[in-house]
Design a protein around this motif. Structure first.
Motif, PDB file in Angstrom:
ATOM      1  N   ALA A   1       0.835  -1.201   0.000  1.00  0.00           N
ATOM      2  CA  ALA A   1       0.000   0.000   0.000  1.00  0.00           C
ATOM      3  C   ALA A   1       0.872   1.254   0.000  1.00  0.00           C
ATOM      4  O   ALA A   1       0.588   2.228  -0.699  1.00  0.00           O
ATOM      5  CB  ALA A   1      -0.919  -0.004   1.215  1.00  0.00           C
ATOM      6  N   LYS A   2       1.960   1.205   0.772  1.00  0.00           N
ATOM      7  CA  LYS A   2       2.851   2.356   0.865  1.00  0.00           C
ATOM      8  C   LYS A   2       3.466   2.704  -0.482  1.00  0.00           C
ATOM      9  O   LYS A   2       3.552   3.874  -0.856  1.00  0.00           O
ATOM     10  CB  LYS A   2       3.943   2.073   1.893  1.00  0.00           C
ATOM     11  CG  LYS A   2       4.871   3.247   2.159  1.00  0.00           C
ATOM     12  CD  LYS A   2       5.883   2.911   3.247  1.00  0.00           C
ATOM     13  CE  LYS A   2       6.798   4.087   3.533  1.00  0.00           C
ATOM     14  NZ  LYS A   2       7.785   3.772   4.602  1.00  0.00           N
ATOM     15  N   SER A   3       3.892   1.680  -1.230  1.00  0.00           N
ATOM     16  CA  SER A   3       4.524   1.937  -2.526  1.00  0.00           C
ATOM     17  C   SER A   3       3.519   2.443  -3.547  1.00  0.00           C
ATOM     18  O   SER A   3       3.840   3.287  -4.387  1.00  0.00           O
ATOM     19  CB  SER A   3       5.225   0.677  -3.037  1.00  0.00           C
ATOM     20  OG  SER A   3       4.310  -0.388  -3.183  1.00  0.00           O
ATOM     21  N   VAL A   4       2.270   1.944  -3.496  1.00  0.00           N
ATOM     22  CA  VAL A   4       1.229   2.445  -4.404  1.00  0.00           C
ATOM     23  C   VAL A   4       0.962   3.920  -4.133  1.00  0.00           C
ATOM     24  O   VAL A   4       0.873   4.733  -5.060  1.00  0.00           O
ATOM     25  CB  VAL A   4      -0.069   1.621  -4.262  1.00  0.00           C
ATOM     26  CG1 VAL A   4      -1.190   2.263  -5.089  1.00  0.00           C
ATOM     27  CG2 VAL A   4       0.149   0.197  -4.716  1.00  0.00           C
ATOM     28  N   MET A   5       0.830   4.278  -2.854  1.00  0.00           N
ATOM     29  CA  MET A   5       0.559   5.666  -2.503  1.00  0.00           C
ATOM     30  C   MET A   5       1.740   6.567  -2.868  1.00  0.00           C
ATOM     31  O   MET A   5       1.563   7.702  -3.309  1.00  0.00           O
ATOM     32  CB  MET A   5       0.265   5.785  -1.005  1.00  0.00           C
ATOM     33  CG  MET A   5      -1.028   5.109  -0.556  1.00  0.00           C
ATOM     34  SD  MET A   5      -2.513   5.732  -1.378  1.00  0.00           S
ATOM     35  CE  MET A   5      -2.866   4.363  -2.487  1.00  0.00           C
ATOM     36  N   PHE A   6       2.966   6.065  -2.692  1.00  0.00           N
ATOM     37  CA  PHE A   6       4.142   6.856  -3.054  1.00  0.00           C
ATOM     38  C   PHE A   6       4.163   7.128  -4.556  1.00  0.00           C
ATOM     39  O   PHE A   6       4.415   8.259  -4.991  1.00  0.00           O
ATOM     40  CB  PHE A   6       5.422   6.130  -2.639  1.00  0.00           C
ATOM     41  CG  PHE A   6       6.684   6.841  -3.063  1.00  0.00           C
ATOM     42  CD1 PHE A   6       7.189   7.872  -2.303  1.00  0.00           C
ATOM     43  CD2 PHE A   6       7.339   6.480  -4.237  1.00  0.00           C
ATOM     44  CE1 PHE A   6       8.350   8.544  -2.697  1.00  0.00           C
ATOM     45  CE2 PHE A   6       8.489   7.150  -4.641  1.00  0.00           C
ATOM     46  CZ  PHE A   6       8.996   8.176  -3.869  1.00  0.00           C
ATOM     47  N   THR A   7       3.902   6.087  -5.352  1.00  0.00           N
ATOM     48  CA  THR A   7       3.887   6.260  -6.806  1.00  0.00           C
ATOM     49  C   THR A   7       2.795   7.223  -7.233  1.00  0.00           C
ATOM     50  O   THR A   7       2.994   8.093  -8.089  1.00  0.00           O
ATOM     51  CB  THR A   7       3.678   4.898  -7.502  1.00  0.00           C
ATOM     52  OG1 THR A   7       4.641   3.974  -7.019  1.00  0.00           O
ATOM     53  CG2 THR A   7       3.823   5.031  -9.006  1.00  0.00           C
ATOM     54  N   LEU A   8       1.616   7.070  -6.622  1.00  0.00           N
ATOM     55  CA  LEU A   8       0.503   7.961  -6.937  1.00  0.00           C
ATOM     56  C   LEU A   8       0.871   9.409  -6.617  1.00  0.00           C
ATOM     57  O   LEU A   8       0.627  10.313  -7.440  1.00  0.00           O
ATOM     58  CB  LEU A   8      -0.734   7.534  -6.145  1.00  0.00           C
ATOM     59  CG  LEU A   8      -1.966   8.438  -6.256  1.00  0.00           C
ATOM     60  CD1 LEU A   8      -2.454   8.493  -7.698  1.00  0.00           C
ATOM     61  CD2 LEU A   8      -3.076   7.943  -5.335  1.00  0.00           C
ATOM     62  N   CYS A   9       1.445   9.639  -5.458  1.00  0.00           N
ATOM     63  CA  CYS A   9       1.811  11.006  -5.066  1.00  0.00           C
ATOM     64  C   CYS A   9       2.904  11.571  -5.975  1.00  0.00           C
ATOM     65  O   CYS A   9       2.890  12.771  -6.299  1.00  0.00           O
ATOM     66  CB  CYS A   9       2.275  11.032  -3.611  1.00  0.00           C
ATOM     67  SG  CYS A   9       0.950  10.776  -2.421  1.00  0.00           S
ATOM     68  N   PHE A  10       3.834  10.731  -6.404  1.00  0.00           N
ATOM     69  CA  PHE A  10       4.901  11.188  -7.291  1.00  0.00           C
ATOM     70  C   PHE A  10       4.326  11.731  -8.598  1.00  0.00           C
ATOM     71  O   PHE A  10       4.666  12.840  -9.029  1.00  0.00           O
ATOM     72  CB  PHE A  10       5.865  10.040  -7.587  1.00  0.00           C
ATOM     73  CG  PHE A  10       6.928  10.372  -8.608  1.00  0.00           C
ATOM     74  CD1 PHE A  10       8.066  11.061  -8.236  1.00  0.00           C
ATOM     75  CD2 PHE A  10       6.767  10.010  -9.941  1.00  0.00           C
ATOM     76  CE1 PHE A  10       9.047  11.382  -9.184  1.00  0.00           C
ATOM     77  CE2 PHE A  10       7.733  10.325 -10.887  1.00  0.00           C
ATOM     78  CZ  PHE A  10       8.878  11.016 -10.507  1.00  0.00           C
TER      79      PHE A  10
END
Length: 534
Positions: A123-132
């Motif tokens: 979940a953390k990596s999905v949110m990081f990619t989305l925010c990027f």
């Protein structure tokens, strides 16, 4: 002092409204449609992200984005927008409006698609990619603000310039409506499948299997209008004002604008040299401050204060609706149905509150004037928000919830028939050509700084829907709007005059005079303005 203007500038100022003006409004306006859709569609799906990626079976409750993750998902695009406004605004003055205009669209298309393709092992990596990708999406959106406003103001005639620039910005209202409409439609389509007799899920704790596709589709659809607009945006010629007054090429300016306006325009190269000599001062200079310093402070502070309120309203809707019973609580509905209800409520508020306000500004800005519309808007927003804050316990009942919805909708109406529109128009008119895009960018970036306070502060403060916090937030926003009302007295009325007369570029003292006579100029220009409509 209009007689001192170049022939090409006089031709633009006095041109009749024609097909090309409408085309320019649509081309620039579609950028703002995309901007608004991309910025606000995240509010319709942010709760779904929490239910998809942060569900913990041990709690027995639906998943929810942690506060810090919610803030970044909602607000990171605003950080990108602020940065993009400053960078592209400066480039618009240095390289030309057209040269960097298409770059913003390309960036928006790529990043909207990539936002929907955000994947990761956790979940953390999905949110990081989305925010990027949403940061860079906001970066492209930021460039649209100063460039669209500057291009439209430099193309328009002086009698309808405010209405044309406001019409470009009014497409933001259409984008907000579509942000709700698209999410509402997609969720309804998914619900038709999920709630069929052959499909069974726990309506509270489970998330529909294909819901992960839905939020991605919502985000990726933001690329479509930008992609469709790119070809026509690249066909637009550079503005005559930039070509002549900054590029120093009167012949090319006369040729380009003559083709656009379908008339013969005399080139006056000798006057171009005089214009450039009269206005060869940098942004960070005493002369700029003497001429336009108060105006820049005024446009920046009013936009900053307005966006604290405007973005707090828009981004916090999803948290306020359940407390009023306008949408169900997360513990009572499935994930996709929650998206449907939230999107429907946002769509209704936008359609009947937000959207009409934009177009009231378009129709009345040349009659009432920018200054008075901004004062009225700030004042009425303060009144309605103060009532909502002080009477929240009374209005937050089943019996009176529709009164709350009405008052809440009126705050949106007067935001847009008021400072949300005029803060976009005024910086495109008050400043000289060689610094117009930069000054608009500074004003807009100040607004996005206010939006970040709304997203990271006010919206975060009301995240849990606690009554006491919502009451306090409403009273705080009423106060910021009254500050905006006071700061409006730093700006000037611009209607009915040429851009060069307003800024003093034509050799007059427009920059100094408007600081002291901006309010009274409304009456002075009344006759010319009405002639523009007759």
């Amino acid at each position: 002092m209009a007689s001192n203007n170049l022939a090409v500038l006089n031709a633009l100022d006095t041109a009749r409204t024609q097909y090309y003006h409408v085309t320019a409004i649509v081309i620039a306006g579609m950028g703002f449609f995309t901007d608004a859709y991309d910025l606000f569609c995240i509010s319709t799906i942010s709760k779904l992200l929490g239910r998809l990626y942060y569900y913990d079976p041990s709690t027995g409750k639906p998943g929810k984005l942690p506060v810090n993750v919610n803030n970044f998902v909602i607000g990171v695009a605003l950080v990108g927008t602020l940065t993009g406004q400053l960078v592209f605004g400066w480039l618009g003055d240095k390289l030309g409006r057209k040269k960097v205009y298409g770059v913003t669209l390309i960036l928006m298309v790529i990043c909207a698609i990539c936002s929907g393709l955000s994947f990761g092992a956790s979940a953390k990596s999905v949110m990081f990619t989305l925010c990027f990708f949403r940061f860079w999406l906001g970066f492209g959106i930021g460039g649209d603000y100063p460039l669209s406003a500057t291009i439209m103001s430099e193309y328009a005639n002086k009698k309808t310039r405010g209405a044309f620039v406001a019409a470009v910005f009014a497409m933001q209202g259409v984008g907000i409506i579509f942000a709700g409409l698209v999410s509402m439609t997609l969720s309804r389509i998914f619900l038709a499948k999920f709630e069929g007799p052959a499909f069974h899920i726990d309506p509270v704790l489970s998330t529909e299997p294909e819901a992960d596709f839905m939020w991605r589709i919502v985000l990726m659809l933001g690329a479509l209008p930008a992609l469709l607009t790119y070809y026509w945006r690249m066909k637009m010629p550079e503005t005559g004002r930039y070509t002549a007054l900054i590029g120093g090429n009167a012949k090319q300016a006369a040729a380009d604008m003559g083709k656009v306006l379908e008339i013969e325009i005399q080139d006056e190269q000798d006057k171009v040299v005089q214009f450039k000599a009269n206005n060869d001062y940098p942004l960070l200079s005493r002369e700029f401050f003497d001429r336009h310093g108060l105006h820049l402070i005024g446009t920046a502070t009013t936009w900053f204060l307005l966006d604290i309120s405007f973005y707090s309203q828009n981004l916090a809707q999803k948290d306020i609706f359940p407390t009023l019973g306008l949408t169900s609580k997360a513990t009572d509905v499935s994930a996709v149905r929650e998206v449907f209800q939230t999107s429907k409520a946002m769509f209704i508020v936008a359609l009947f509150g937000t959207f009409p306000g934009y177009w009231f500004t378009v129709f009345f800005i040349e009659r009432i004037g920018r200054f008075y519309i901004q004062l009225i808007g700030f004042f009425m927003m303060s009144v309605f928000m103060l009532i909502l804050g002080l009477k929240y316990d009374f209005l937050n009942t089943e019996e009176h919830k529709w009164y709350f919805a009405l008052l809440y909708g009126l705050t949106f109406f007067f935001a847009n028939f008021g400072p949300n529109s005029t803060t976009f128009v005024l910086p495109a008119e008050l400043f000289p050509t060689r610094l117009r895009s930069t000054c608009h960018a500074i004003s807009a970036a100040s607004g996005k700084a206010g939006a970040m306070i709304g997203a990271f502060g006010v919206q975060s403060y009301t995240l849990n829907g606690e009554r006491s916090k919502i009451k306090a937030a409403m009273i705080f926003l009423a106060f910021t709007n009254m500050l905006g009302f006071c700061c409006t007295f730093l700006v000037a009325e611009t209607k009915g005059r040429s851009l060069e007369e307003i800024s003093g570029e034509d050799g007059g003292q427009g920059g100094n005079e408007t600081q002291m006579t901006g309010r009274s100029s409304t009456t002075a220009q009344q006759e010319d303005t009405w002639e523009g409509y007759n």
